[in-house]
Structure formats: structure tokens, C-alpha cells
Write a protein that holds these residues in place. Structure first.
Motif, PDB file in Angstrom:
ATOM      1  N   GLY A 108     112.658  -8.337-116.176  1.00 47.62           N
ATOM      2  CA  GLY A 108     111.862  -8.002-114.989  1.00 47.62           C
ATOM      3  C   GLY A 108     111.675  -6.507-114.796  1.00 47.62           C
ATOM      4  N   ALA A 109     112.550  -5.680-115.398  1.00 45.30           N
ATOM      5  CA  ALA A 109     112.407  -4.229-115.234  1.00 45.30           C
ATOM      6  C   ALA A 109     111.575  -3.677-116.377  1.00 45.30           C
ATOM      7  N   ARG A 110     110.630  -2.792-116.063  1.00 51.55           N
ATOM      8  CA  ARG A 110     109.808  -2.170-117.093  1.00 51.55           C
ATOM      9  C   ARG A 110     110.500  -0.933-117.633  1.00 51.55           C
ATOM     10  N   ALA A 123     101.793  -7.410-123.605  1.00 49.65           N
ATOM     11  CA  ALA A 123     101.358  -6.846-122.313  1.00 49.65           C
ATOM     12  C   ALA A 123     101.581  -5.334-122.248  1.00 49.65           C
ATOM     13  N   GLY A 124     102.681  -4.850-122.792  1.00 47.07           N
ATOM     14  CA  GLY A 124     103.024  -3.428-122.639  1.00 47.07           C
ATOM     15  C   GLY A 124     102.401  -2.513-123.674  1.00 47.07           C
ATOM     16  N   ALA A 125     101.600  -3.060-124.591  1.00 47.02           N
ATOM     17  CA  ALA A 125     101.011  -2.226-125.649  1.00 47.02           C
ATOM     18  C   ALA A 125      99.924  -1.317-125.088  1.00 47.02           C
ATOM     19  N   VAL A 126      99.723  -0.166-125.711  1.00 42.22           N
ATOM     20  CA  VAL A 126      98.703   0.783-125.226  1.00 42.22           C
ATOM     21  C   VAL A 126      97.531   0.928-126.203  1.00 42.22           C
ATOM     22  N   TRP A 127      97.540   0.139-127.279  1.00 40.36           N
ATOM     23  CA  TRP A 127      96.394   0.042-128.178  1.00 40.36           C
ATOM     24  C   TRP A 127      95.937   1.400-128.692  1.00 40.36           C
ATOM     25  N   HIS A 128      96.862   2.103-129.345  1.00 39.80           N
ATOM     26  CA  HIS A 128      96.426   3.310-130.067  1.00 39.80           C
ATOM     27  C   HIS A 128      95.426   2.908-131.146  1.00 39.80           C
ATOM     28  N   TYR A 171     105.256  -0.032-122.577  1.00 36.02           N
ATOM     29  CA  TYR A 171     106.508  -0.446-121.948  1.00 36.02           C
ATOM     30  C   TYR A 171     106.955  -1.803-122.484  1.00 36.02           C
ATOM     31  N   VAL A 172     108.240  -2.068-122.278  1.00 35.00           N
ATOM     32  CA  VAL A 172     108.754  -3.418-122.541  1.00 35.00           C
ATOM     33  C   VAL A 172     109.338  -3.953-121.241  1.00 35.00           C
TER      34      VAL A 172
END
Ligand SMILES: *Cc1c(COP(=O)(O)O)cnc(C)c1O
Length: 373
Positions: A175-177, A285-290, A170-171
Motif C-alpha cells: 500500500g505504500a509507494r 502501474a509505477g512505470a514511467v515509460w522511458h 514507483y513500486v
């Protein structure tokens, strides 16, 4: 010696084995193997998960990308010879989908800090023939900024997301994801077994808020047929089967746990790796680390050292698409950043099935690496 394999798909799927066997039985006994409830259910559930109006399941990630571009051409939104800007350091499937639709891939420089498209340089690749930017969320890191979105809208460009590596990312926008896959005009997903949401075979999906595009993608994926035995278009067979959909429904329910596990593994690396020879990736923060990708100058020596200490690594990707023989004729601007990254990136183990404590140990091994050891 202790081994730290790069990935073990057997271990990745072990926690879900009972659930997977149960749904496989359900499908086998249903007598319905295509066009059934599992596919429809998965499409609804993925659409709710990402917050996007339409999801069309399909055969794999490359087909998802191909269907998006072919549907745009079929709808007259893009024409043969139109240009699509694509990061030069992506997996080749991103580029294949563009050229396969008769469009011209324009490889663009990544940022050495983010490994994603350098959004500040983007305008240098845009010509009167540019119709779209393919935003690849490489390694699970969102490729996005408010000014990028504004620029694309202002210039009438479509933003297509290659979300193969970033499901669940997410980004933060004021304030909104906002989830990747729901950021642009259309997004392609891959459920290749090694992806964060991996099927037990090939599978993919297209997500879009554009109802006309979704309808055309669905038609093209089913022989170009809208109503049975009526073919307004020449299409393809790009279906997802019920078995894969059923398994993906199981794993989608666990995706947030999978993502959390990968984020804690990346945090260990972020905190514990400290070696001036090893450049760590930016921790969004929003990364999912593929992938967890570091950069080192003498890559072979580093990989040999890790291998000698039992740590498996991989390279994503050693040869950028514009340097592949199949794109020998492709015109492009100089791409020194992409080419340097291709020679220095190393992907470390990051899978959720490897125990968290192993990552402290891998970090220690990395911290003991010296140029001449
Ligand atoms: C995996 C991947 C694809 C292709 O997906 P398949 O399901 O293997 O066809 C496309 N783009 C990127 C960035 C990928 O990582």
C-alpha cells in the motif's frame, strides 16, 4: 505522408523555452558557474522528490554509477575482483561503471516478460565474491520485489539502482509507494537530453541514504578533495554545472506532468495495439515509460514497414555488453534470453511532445502489419 518521429528534442523542450531562457539569464548574470546555488537547490529538490537523504549532483549518468562503485571501493566496502551482478540486456554504461572500479561484472538473464533482471534466477549468479546487484530499472519499469530486497539483505549484498531511465517510477509495497532511486543502498540518475528528465547537455546524480557514501562520492567527484587544497583521495572532476542545474530545476517542476503524459501514451498502445506478431510490454502501474518496447520475430521487416509508414523506431539495445568487443574476455553463463531480446526488441515513439492522437494512428499502422507486407 505524415511522419511520426521517434523523438524530437526541440519539441520536448519547446514548452519550457521561456522558463529555460529566464534561468539561463539568471545564471549568466550571477557570475557563478560551478559550486553555486543552482546545484545546491537542485540537489535539495531532487532529494525531496525521491525521498532520499542525500543527492550529489554530477557530470552524467555513467559518472554517477562510477562514483558509487569507486566510493564503495574507497570505503573498503568492496575490493578489486569482487563481483557485481548486472542485467545482461542493459545499456553498456551500467557494465562500464563496474569494471572501471576494478570490480567484475556478472551479466545475468532478464525476464522476457519484464525485460528487467529475472529476480527468480538471481541466486544462480551469486558467489562468495558477490558484493552487489545493480538493479537497472530498464525502460522506466521498476526492477524490484520484496523477496529480492530480503535476499540481498540476508546475503549482505548492496543494491545499487541504475535509475537513469526511471526517475519518477514507483513500486507499491503493502500500500505504500516507494520511488525508484530511494529503494536500494544507492542510485545513479542520468539527465542525458533524451531521458524523462533531460538536461540541455550532460548531467547526472547520485542518491543515497548512506551519509558516509554520499560524503565519499562528493569528495571523489571533486578531485578527492574534502576541504579546498586538501586531498585525502585521488579523485576526479565530475561536477554538474550551474546552467544544467538551473534548467533541471525548471524541468523537475514539470516532471509529474511529463510522466503522466507518457503514461497516457503507453495506455493508448496497451489498449489499441492488437497484432499477434507484436508482443507488448508488461504494463506496470509505477512505470514511467522511458521507452515503449515491443518484441517481434522478424525485426528488420517490421522496422522497414513502420519506416515506410512514417513511424520512427529505435533499438535498445542491439548488442548486449557481453557481446561487445571490449568485453570479449568476460566470463559469463549462457545468456539466451538476453541475446534473443537483443534481436527482437523495437522501441516505438513514446515522447510526451508527440500529440496523444498520433498514438492511435501508430497503433492502427502496427495492427495492419502482416508478415509478408
Ligand atoms: C543513459 C543511461 C546511462 C548513462 O547515462 P549518461 O548520462 O548517458 O552517461 C546509464 N544507464 C542506463 C540504463 C542509461 O539508460
Amino acid at each position: 505522408m505524415k511522419q511520426y518521429p521517434f523523438i524530437s528534442l526541440k519539441k520536448v523542450n519547446e514548452p519550457y523555452e521561456q522558463e529555460l531562457v529566464a534561468v539561463a539569464e539568471r545564471v549568466i548574470r550571477s557570475g557563478r558557474y560551478l559550486h553555486g546555488e543552482e546545484v545546491a537547490g537542485f540537489e535539495r529538490e531532487l532529494s525531496a522528490y525521491c525521498g532520499v537523504g542525500n543527492v550529489v549532483s554530477c557530470s552524467n549518468g555513467l559518472d554517477a554509477l562510477r562514483l558509487i562503485f569507486k566510493a564503495y571501493v574507497s570505503l573498503g566496502v568492496m575490493r578489486e575482483g569482487d563481483e557485481v551482478v548486472v542485467p545482461a540486456n542493459t545499456f553498456i554504461a551500467s557494465v562500464l561503471a563496474i569494471s572501471d572500479a576494478g570490480l567484475v561484472p556478472v551479466p545475468a538473464e532478464p525476464s522476457a516478460a519484464t525485460h528487467n533482471l529475472d529476480l527468480d534466477l538471481l541466486e544462480r549468479y551469486i558467489t562468495p565474491r558477490t558484493r552487489a546487484v545493480l538493479a537497472v530499472h530498464l525502460y522506466g519499469s521498476p526492477c524490484w520485489s520484496a523477496s529480492f530486497e530480503e535476499m540481498a539483505h540476508r546475503r549482505g549484498l548492496k543494491i545499487v539502482e541504475d535509475n537513469a531511465q526511471a526517475i519518477g517510477a514507483y513500486v507499491d509495497c503493502g500500500g505504500a509507494r516507494r520511488m525508484t532511486g530511494a529503494l536500494g543502498d544507492a542510485a545513479a540518475f542520468s539527465f542525458y537530453p533524451t531521458k524523462n528528465l533531460g538536461a540541455l547537455g550532460d548531467a547526472g546524480a547520485v542518491a543515497t541514504g548512506d551519509d558516509a557514501l554520499a560524503a565519499r562520492v562528493r569528495t571523489l567527484a571533486n578531485y578527492g578533495s574534502d576541504v579546498r587544497y586538501h586531498n585525502p583521495f585521488c579523485g576526479y572532476n565530475c561536477r554538474m554545472d550551474e546552467l544544467q542545474a538551473a534548467m533541471l530545476r525548471v524541468k523537475l517542476r514539470h516532471l509529474d506532468e511529463i510522466t503522466a503524459e507518457r503514461r497516457s501514451r503507453a495506455s493508448v498502445y496497451e489498449r489499441a495495439i492488437c497484432n499477434s506478431l507484436v508482443r507488448k510490454p508488461l504494463a506496470l502501474a509505477g512505470a514511467v515509460w522511458h521507452q515503449y518496447v515491443v518484441a517481434v520475430d522478424n525485426r528488420q521487416a517490421f522496422r522497414d514497414y513502420l519506416s515506410a509508414h512514417g513511424v520512427g523506431t529505435d533499438i535498445h539495445y542491439p548488442v548486449p555488453p557481453h557481446l561487445q568487443p571490449c568485453y570479449a574476455g568476460l566470463k559469463h553463463q549462457p545468456l539466451p534470453v538476453a541475446e534473443k531480446l537483443a534481436n527482437s526488441v523495437v522501441s516505438l515513439p513514446i515522447t510526451e511532445s508527440t500529440p496523444l492522437s498520433d498514438f492511435e494512428e501508430i497503433a492502427e499502422i502496427i495492427n495492419s502489419y502482416k508478415v509478408d507486407c
